[in-house]
Design a protein around this motif. Structure first.
Motif, PDB file in Angstrom:
ATOM      1  N   THR A 268       6.498   0.397  -5.200  1.00  0.00           N
ATOM      2  CA  THR A 268       5.992   0.307  -6.573  1.00  0.00           C
ATOM      3  C   THR A 268       4.468   0.351  -6.527  1.00  0.00           C
ATOM      4  N   GLY A 269       3.861   0.466  -7.695  1.00  0.00           N
ATOM      5  CA  GLY A 269       2.399   0.479  -7.752  1.00  0.00           C
ATOM      6  C   GLY A 269       1.790   1.758  -7.219  1.00  0.00           C
ATOM      7  N   HIS A 270       2.413   2.890  -7.583  1.00  0.00           N
ATOM      8  CA  HIS A 270       1.963   4.171  -7.052  1.00  0.00           C
ATOM      9  C   HIS A 270       0.551   4.541  -7.528  1.00  0.00           C
ATOM     10  N   LEU A 271       0.237   4.215  -8.789  1.00  0.00           N
ATOM     11  CA  LEU A 271      -1.074   4.582  -9.316  1.00  0.00           C
ATOM     12  C   LEU A 271      -2.194   3.912  -8.526  1.00  0.00           C
ATOM     13  N   GLY A 272      -1.991   2.634  -8.211  1.00  0.00           N
ATOM     14  CA  GLY A 272      -2.999   1.918  -7.426  1.00  0.00           C
ATOM     15  C   GLY A 272      -3.146   2.503  -6.040  1.00  0.00           C
TER      16      GLY A 272
END
Length: 300
Positions: A268-272
């Protein structure tokens, strides 16, 4: 003293995956002189030794001071560190472009790009895509271990003689980066153990340090064997060499992605993660472009 400092810069570059020690030799104006000193060492041994010694000592100091730091950083922060390394590789684009424009383009040169990519990426697949912190061989325990390390020295150093090729990445290709730099890092542990009289710890550390002997023998053989070849090729087929380097660079980028980005990509947290990698990649590109200044001879 100046050559010692330049050697230290080259040594630090040797440790960082993606950075090319030979590129930095060009940047600090030593590449041609190093090739000449190695190729014509017997012509004037004293003069060439005076030239090579401070550079060699500086490189050793640079490697010793930066080895453990690089391994710690790549282990704790793999995404930004590998993004930075990929940027460093891509940042040599302007340097390679200057070399490609020395000869009129021919379509068959694209075959050299393909050859460079297939050769290096194929070797990576043979060796696997383990991350750089893998220590494939922890101690020198057999002739087979010595043979592997000697081959690693020949392979990494001979290819590293080509400007733009990272010896560290070549060690990653054959899964020996962690092995070599762990052995280098154990030098400090061995010294501290000897100073404190802790001989069991000293013996343990020296078991790893012993791996460096066959590696250095292979490295010396690889350098001597390739130095004359590279001097000839760069004098007569410079552009063609760098078309092959383009393929090698592309393969190095793919290898770094597979070894250091893909295994650590978050669920999860691909954008970061994307932002982290992109920012570090841009910083790496800018760092290499800033440092990749043609020397006086190249400008002429």
């Amino acid at each position: 003293m100046l050559n010692f400092v330049k050697g230290a810069i080259i040594g630090i570059a040797l440790v960082i995956p993606g950075l090319s020690g030979s590129i930095f030799a060009v940047v600090v104006g030593l590449y041609d002189r190093l090739l000449n000193a190695v190729n014509h060492f017997r012509d004037d041994p004293k003069k060439n030794m005076r030239f090579l010694t401070p550079i060699g000592l500086g490189a050793v100091i640079g490697i010793l001071l930066s080895t453990k730091a690089v391994l710690v950083i790549t282990t704790r922060w793999p995404l930004p560190s590998y993004g930075f390394f990929i940027g460093l590789v891509l940042g040599i684009g302007p340097f390679i472009y200057r070399k490609l424009t020395t000869k009129k383009f021919s379509w068959w040169y694209l075959l050299l790009v393909v050859f460079g990519f297939v050769a290096i990426y194929g070797l990576a697949k043979l060796g696997g895509t383990d991350p750089e912190n893998l220590i494939a061989i922890k101690r020198l325990t057999s002739v087979s271990d010595a043979g592997v390390m000697a081959f690693a020295g020949v392979f990494a150093v001979s290819l590293m003689a080509i400007p733009g090729i990272s010896g560290s990445v070549m060690l990653m290709v054959i899964d020996q980066y962690g092995t070599v730099y762990n052995a280098v890092g154990q030098l400090g542990d061995a010294a501290r153990a000897a100073a404190s009289g802790n001989w069991p710890a000293f013996q343990t550390a020296m078991g790893s340090v012993a791996l460096l002997l066959p590696f250095m023998i292979g490295a010396a053989a690889g350098l001597i064997a390739v130095a004359k070849l590279m001097a000839y090729l760069l004098a007569h087929f410079e552009a063609q060499v760098y078309y092959a380097v383009c393929g090698i660079v592309l393969a190095a980028v793919v290898i770094l992605i597979e070894a250091g980005i893909a295994p650590y990509w978050p669920a999860t947290g691909h954008l970061g993660a994307i932002a982290m990698v992109v920012i570090s990649l841009v910083i790496g590109v800018l760092a290499t472009i800033f440092l990749d200044k043609p020397d006086a001879d190249e400008k002429k």
